[in-house]
Scaffold this active site. Structure first.
Site, PDB file in Angstrom:
ATOM      1  N   ASN A   9     -60.539 -61.516  27.964  1.00 32.10           N
ATOM      2  CA  ASN A   9     -61.301 -60.828  26.869  1.00 32.10           C
ATOM      3  C   ASN A   9     -62.461 -61.352  27.224  1.00 32.10           C
ATOM      4  O   ASN A   9     -62.906 -62.492  26.658  1.00 32.10           O
ATOM      5  CB  ASN A   9     -60.709 -60.882  25.531  1.00 32.10           C
ATOM      6  CG  ASN A   9     -61.684 -60.371  24.397  1.00 32.10           C
ATOM      7  OD1 ASN A   9     -62.549 -59.584  24.609  1.00 32.10           O
ATOM      8  ND2 ASN A   9     -61.131 -60.560  23.232  1.00 32.10           N
ATOM      9  N   TRP A  10     -63.582 -60.586  27.818  1.00 28.99           N
ATOM     10  CA  TRP A  10     -64.880 -61.229  27.841  1.00 28.99           C
ATOM     11  C   TRP A  10     -65.786 -61.273  26.711  1.00 28.99           C
ATOM     12  O   TRP A  10     -66.942 -61.597  26.683  1.00 28.99           O
ATOM     13  CB  TRP A  10     -65.516 -60.678  28.850  1.00 28.99           C
ATOM     14  CG  TRP A  10     -65.180 -61.108  30.515  1.00 28.99           C
ATOM     15  CD1 TRP A  10     -64.024 -61.591  30.838  1.00 28.99           C
ATOM     16  CD2 TRP A  10     -65.850 -60.903  31.634  1.00 28.99           C
ATOM     17  NE1 TRP A  10     -63.911 -62.046  31.971  1.00 28.99           N
ATOM     18  CE2 TRP A  10     -64.986 -61.460  32.649  1.00 28.99           C
ATOM     19  CE3 TRP A  10     -67.169 -60.155  32.117  1.00 28.99           C
ATOM     20  CZ2 TRP A  10     -65.446 -61.445  34.020  1.00 28.99           C
ATOM     21  CZ3 TRP A  10     -67.598 -60.458  33.386  1.00 28.99           C
ATOM     22  CH2 TRP A  10     -66.520 -61.107  34.392  1.00 28.99           C
ATOM     23  N   LYS A  11     -65.507 -60.339  25.468  1.00 28.84           N
ATOM     24  CA  LYS A  11     -66.009 -60.399  24.435  1.00 28.84           C
ATOM     25  C   LYS A  11     -67.614 -59.893  24.640  1.00 28.84           C
ATOM     26  O   LYS A  11     -67.716 -58.972  25.820  1.00 28.84           O
ATOM     27  CB  LYS A  11     -66.373 -61.544  23.719  1.00 28.84           C
ATOM     28  CG  LYS A  11     -64.713 -62.077  23.355  1.00 28.84           C
ATOM     29  CD  LYS A  11     -64.604 -63.058  22.494  1.00 28.84           C
ATOM     30  CE  LYS A  11     -63.095 -63.433  22.128  1.00 28.84           C
ATOM     31  NZ  LYS A  11     -62.815 -64.550  21.434  1.00 28.84           N
ATOM     32  N   HIS A  93     -58.510 -56.753  17.253  1.00 22.60           N
ATOM     33  CA  HIS A  93     -58.941 -58.250  17.408  1.00 22.60           C
ATOM     34  C   HIS A  93     -59.532 -58.917  16.126  1.00 22.60           C
ATOM     35  O   HIS A  93     -60.248 -58.142  15.480  1.00 22.60           O
ATOM     36  CB  HIS A  93     -60.028 -58.092  18.478  1.00 22.60           C
ATOM     37  CG  HIS A  93     -60.221 -59.607  19.052  1.00 22.60           C
ATOM     38  ND1 HIS A  93     -61.223 -60.751  18.216  1.00 22.60           N
ATOM     39  CD2 HIS A  93     -59.916 -60.444  20.032  1.00 22.60           C
ATOM     40  CE1 HIS A  93     -61.131 -61.587  18.861  1.00 22.60           C
ATOM     41  NE2 HIS A  93     -60.234 -61.674  20.091  1.00 22.60           N
ATOM     42  N   GLU A  95     -61.875 -60.438  15.446  1.00 18.93           N
ATOM     43  CA  GLU A  95     -63.378 -60.452  15.385  1.00 18.93           C
ATOM     44  C   GLU A  95     -63.910 -59.142  15.042  1.00 18.93           C
ATOM     45  O   GLU A  95     -64.866 -58.751  14.207  1.00 18.93           O
ATOM     46  CB  GLU A  95     -64.232 -60.775  16.661  1.00 18.93           C
ATOM     47  CG  GLU A  95     -63.940 -62.421  17.043  1.00 18.93           C
ATOM     48  CD  GLU A  95     -64.029 -62.920  18.418  1.00 18.93           C
ATOM     49  OE1 GLU A  95     -64.328 -62.018  19.395  1.00 18.93           O
ATOM     50  OE2 GLU A  95     -63.846 -64.069  18.440  1.00 18.93           O
ATOM     51  N   GLU A 163     -52.719 -63.891  17.817  1.00 21.68           N
ATOM     52  CA  GLU A 163     -53.842 -64.970  17.966  1.00 21.68           C
ATOM     53  C   GLU A 163     -53.963 -65.434  16.519  1.00 21.68           C
ATOM     54  O   GLU A 163     -54.809 -64.719  15.666  1.00 21.68           O
ATOM     55  CB  GLU A 163     -55.023 -64.028  18.477  1.00 21.68           C
ATOM     56  CG  GLU A 163     -54.989 -63.360  19.750  1.00 21.68           C
ATOM     57  CD  GLU A 163     -56.222 -63.184  20.566  1.00 21.68           C
ATOM     58  OE1 GLU A 163     -56.507 -63.636  21.727  1.00 21.68           O
ATOM     59  OE2 GLU A 163     -57.106 -62.532  19.772  1.00 21.68           O
ATOM     60  N   GLY A 169     -61.388 -69.638  20.111  1.00 22.86           N
ATOM     61  CA  GLY A 169     -62.865 -70.379  20.196  1.00 22.86           C
ATOM     62  C   GLY A 169     -62.822 -71.625  19.740  1.00 22.86           C
ATOM     63  O   GLY A 169     -64.029 -72.216  19.617  1.00 22.86           O
ATOM     64  N   SER A 207     -57.727 -70.198  22.392  1.00 26.05           N
ATOM     65  CA  SER A 207     -57.923 -71.503  22.966  1.00 26.05           C
ATOM     66  C   SER A 207     -57.014 -71.886  24.347  1.00 26.05           C
ATOM     67  O   SER A 207     -56.652 -73.079  24.355  1.00 26.05           O
ATOM     68  CB  SER A 207     -57.974 -72.692  21.914  1.00 26.05           C
ATOM     69  OG  SER A 207     -59.095 -72.560  21.252  1.00 26.05           O
ATOM     70  N   GLY A 228     -60.182 -65.728  25.782  1.00 26.44           N
ATOM     71  CA  GLY A 228     -61.358 -65.397  25.651  1.00 26.44           C
ATOM     72  C   GLY A 228     -62.221 -66.216  26.637  1.00 26.44           C
ATOM     73  O   GLY A 228     -62.427 -65.808  27.877  1.00 26.44           O
ATOM     74  N   GLY A 229     -62.613 -67.363  26.268  1.00 28.31           N
ATOM     75  CA  GLY A 229     -63.604 -68.148  26.889  1.00 28.31           C
ATOM     76  C   GLY A 229     -63.394 -68.471  28.265  1.00 28.31           C
ATOM     77  O   GLY A 229     -64.046 -68.546  29.269  1.00 28.31           O
TER      78      GLY A 229
HETATM   79  P1  PGA Z   1     -60.533 -67.937  23.234  1.00 32.61           P
HETATM   80  O1  PGA Z   1     -60.497 -66.236  22.792  1.00 32.61           O
HETATM   81  O2  PGA Z   1     -59.685 -68.037  24.466  1.00 32.61           O
HETATM   82  O3  PGA Z   1     -61.924 -68.146  23.492  1.00 32.61           O
HETATM   83  O4  PGA Z   1     -60.107 -68.651  21.881  1.00 32.61           O
HETATM   84  C1  PGA Z   1     -59.191 -65.657  22.538  1.00 32.61           C
HETATM   85  C2  PGA Z   1     -59.480 -64.244  22.052  1.00 32.61           C
HETATM   86  O5  PGA Z   1     -60.264 -64.168  21.111  1.00 32.61           O
HETATM   87  O6  PGA Z   1     -59.087 -63.290  22.602  1.00 32.61           O
END
Ligand code: PGA
Length: 247
Positions: A9-11, A93, A95, A163, A169, A207, A228-229
């Site tokens: 997930n590149w956000k 998600h 977010e 999640e 994050g 994470s 994500g990251g």
């Molecule tokens: P993260 O994000 O790996 O940067 O913690 C995961 C996500 O929100 O899908």
């Protein structure tokens, strides 16, 4: 046997310069046994689809509107994502739930729209830190599942991503026993809500890094990860995919 899935997930990250990272993942040799997906920002979907064509890499959107078209400035529909080269879309998600006030009912409508467009919906759920501290994690998970999964869901069109909001994050992850407890609860809770509960993939997200991936992928009912990251760089995401292949 459930085919494992590594989803990136590149956000709100990535421009044309970053297509090279996706190409490294797409054309990695040998090709991974796990399914691999990148969900770039919508502005990159078409270009990424062109640049990884012929590879097994699948692409997804990060959100979709519940309607297929209409007067919704700034929104993107599921048929548009499919047209741009997506086979999957993340819905719900945390977010989106927090930044845009998305409710379970909205997430369910988005998942339904994804299915109608032929997309696999990756439905995200997870507790906040306050909910975990209050001992409410499993209740929250069950309620989100009950509210977010549309009729007609099954392994062919739905993936569940657990999640924990506080793990996203943050560099923090639940203990393996805590992940196992939630994934087992999800597996039991989707009986009746999906056609084939034993076949639905359940991803862990929050994470996930090269350094903790193997430990997480060894947990029962963890069928992959939503990353994500660590999905932004091919070296990191590639190491996570290798750990999933080896699990
Ligand atoms: P993260 O994000 O790996 O940067 O913690 C995961 C996500 O929100 O899908």
């Amino acid at each position: 046997m459930r085919v494992k899935l590594a989803a990136g997930n590149w956000k709100m990250n990535g421009t044309g310069n970053d297509l090279a990272e996706a190409r490294k993942i797409a054309f990695a040799s040998p090709a991974p046994r796990s399914e691999v997906l990148i969900c770039p920002p919508a502005t990159l979907l078409t270009r990424m689809a062109d640049s990884v064509m012929g590879s097994p890499l699948r692409l997804g959107g990060q959100d979709c509107h519940a309607e297929p078209a209409g007067a919704h400035t700034g929104d993107i529909s599921a048929p548009m994502l499919a047209d741009a080269g997506a086979t999957h879309v993340i819905v719900g998600h945390s977010e989106r739930r927090s930044d845009h006030g998305e409710t379970d009912a909205m997430v369910r409508a988005k998942a339904r729209a994804a299915h109608a467009a032929g997309l696999v919906a990756i439905i995200c759920i997870g507790e906040t830190e306050a909910e975990r501290d209050a001992g409410r994690t499993l209740d929250v998970i069950r309620a989100q599942l009950a509210g977010s999964i549309p009729e007609g869901a099954g392994a062919a069109n739905t993936v569940i991503a657990y999640e924990p909001v506080w793990a996203i994050g943050s560099g923090r992850t639940p203990a393996p026993a805590e992940i196992a407890e939630v994934h087992g609860t999800i597996r039991a809770a989707i009986v009746g809500a999906v056609a084939d509960p034993g076949a639905v993939r359940i991803l862990y997200g929050g994470s996930v890094k090269p350094g903790n991936a193997a430990e997480i992928f060894a947990i029962a009912d963890v069928d992959g990860a939503l990353v994500g990251g660590a999905s932004l760089k091919a070296a990191d995401f590639g190491a996570i995919i290798a750990a999933l292949d080896a699990a």
